[in-house]
Design an enzyme around this catalytic site. Sequence first.
Site, mmCIF file in Angstrom:
data_model
loop_
_atom_site.group_PDB
_atom_site.id
_atom_site.type_symbol
_atom_site.label_atom_id
_atom_site.label_comp_id
_atom_site.label_asym_id
_atom_site.label_seq_id
_atom_site.Cartn_x
_atom_site.Cartn_y
_atom_site.Cartn_z
ATOM 1 N N HIS A 208 0.862 -1.192 0.000
ATOM 2 C CA HIS A 208 0.000 0.000 0.000
ATOM 3 C C HIS A 208 0.898 1.240 0.000
ATOM 4 O O HIS A 208 1.859 1.302 0.769
ATOM 5 C CB HIS A 208 -0.921 -0.009 1.223
ATOM 6 C CG HIS A 208 -1.850 1.156 1.224
ATOM 7 N ND1 HIS A 208 -2.988 1.209 0.432
ATOM 8 C CD2 HIS A 208 -1.788 2.347 1.870
ATOM 9 C CE1 HIS A 208 -3.585 2.376 0.602
ATOM 10 N NE2 HIS A 208 -2.884 3.078 1.466
ATOM 11 N N ASP B 79 -6.881 -2.819 4.321
ATOM 12 C CA ASP B 79 -5.568 -2.295 4.758
ATOM 13 C C ASP B 79 -5.378 -2.366 6.277
ATOM 14 O O ASP B 79 -4.705 -1.519 6.867
ATOM 15 C CB ASP B 79 -5.360 -0.842 4.280
ATOM 16 C CG ASP B 79 -5.481 -0.702 2.775
ATOM 17 O OD1 ASP B 79 -5.094 -1.632 2.061
ATOM 18 O OD2 ASP B 79 -5.966 0.350 2.313
#
Length: 208
Positions: free
Chosen positions: A110, A151
Amino acid sequence: MLKVAVMVSGGGTNLQAIIDAIQSGIITDTQIVAVISNNADAYALERAKKAGIPAVCVSRKEIPDRETYDDALLAAVEASGADLVVLAGFLVVIPTKMIQAYRNRIINIHPSLIPSFCGTGYYGLKVHEGVLSKGVKVTGATVHFVDEGTDTGPIILQKAVEVKAGDTAEVLQRRVMEEAEWKLLPQAIQLIAHNKVQMVDGHAVVME
Ligand code: GAR
């Protein structure tokens, strides 16, 4: 030998970083057994072809029913025989069934320092736009295991990158890729290939 399936949606520069790191010996005892894309036009598929890696597209357009699509994605991963699944710019929500079947065997890159600028709506350039709109001076990238949240899984590695005056989202994205993502993702795979990442009390710990 660690068998890796890499899942992609777009340009595939992170996939390329993994291919290059295997070729140059930064990653050892590891083989990419499949590249899986949700997007037939992804340049990542070309990169796989050039490197002689089996590549498949599991297209959402062709399988509109979400459950059937999820089963097809899981089937593609299982068919590859992968021990580790690497999400390298894969912009489809991972099916719960796959998360359960591959617990702590799916990693994601990410482009921010989680828990900042992550979660629903933060992907690709949007992450860097968010960073610039807040005026933060440091951003970076994170490699983490994938759990049921967006996430939210255990963090494996992070690297900070400076935000500079006058940055556009595109300029910042490129710097985060060059200085962090393309190094961090191969490094995480190398650590996992050599059993250097262990789960302790719900956190991923890197053993030196
Ligand atoms: C990368 O910056 C990756 O971190 C990001 O998409 C880009 C893909 O680039 N992933 C996410 O935003 C996931 N939430 P690439 O196709 O050139 O590797």
